[in-house]
Design a protein around this motif. Sequence first.
Motif: not given
Length: 156
Positions: A54-58, A61-67, A70-79
């Motif tokens: 869901t996070a990667a898709r949103e 969809e909302e910014t055009g950024l691909d998670t 290269p150099g992009h790091v998506l982190t689940d904060w566990g919260l």
Amino acid sequence: MTIDIRTFKIPQSVLVVIHTPALDVLLIERADAPGFWQSVTGSKDTEDEAFATTAAREVFEETGLDTRAPGHVLTDWGLENVYEIYPQWRHRYAPGVVRNTERLFGLCIPRPLPVTLSPREHRAQIWLPWVEAAERCFSPSNAEAVLQLPHRQSPQ
């Protein structure tokens, strides 16, 4: 006989704080609520969709950024935050649904980038230092997430 075939939003969503290593934060202004600045948010498409999906898709969809770029790091904060859905948006959910569970993520990108907004969802973008970004967020849970950045990411 009329059949109501509306699809209601699932009350499980993500909040993705997009930021740089220097803690500059991207905020986007809602199209349906001018003056309401926020991070990327969005609900699951299906009950079994993983929050990371869901996070990667949103984000895309909302910014055009691909998670995965290269150099992009998506982190689940566990919260997770559980909050009352604002009355003006309750019609999007099934009758009687008044609470949403929101999973927090961070997306660190190397530098502030221009983004491609979805005009039906957002009307403006701004990169701000993290404290200013927190002050601008309309949602208390979004502001609190932004304020956690120094504990989640070391400035460079």
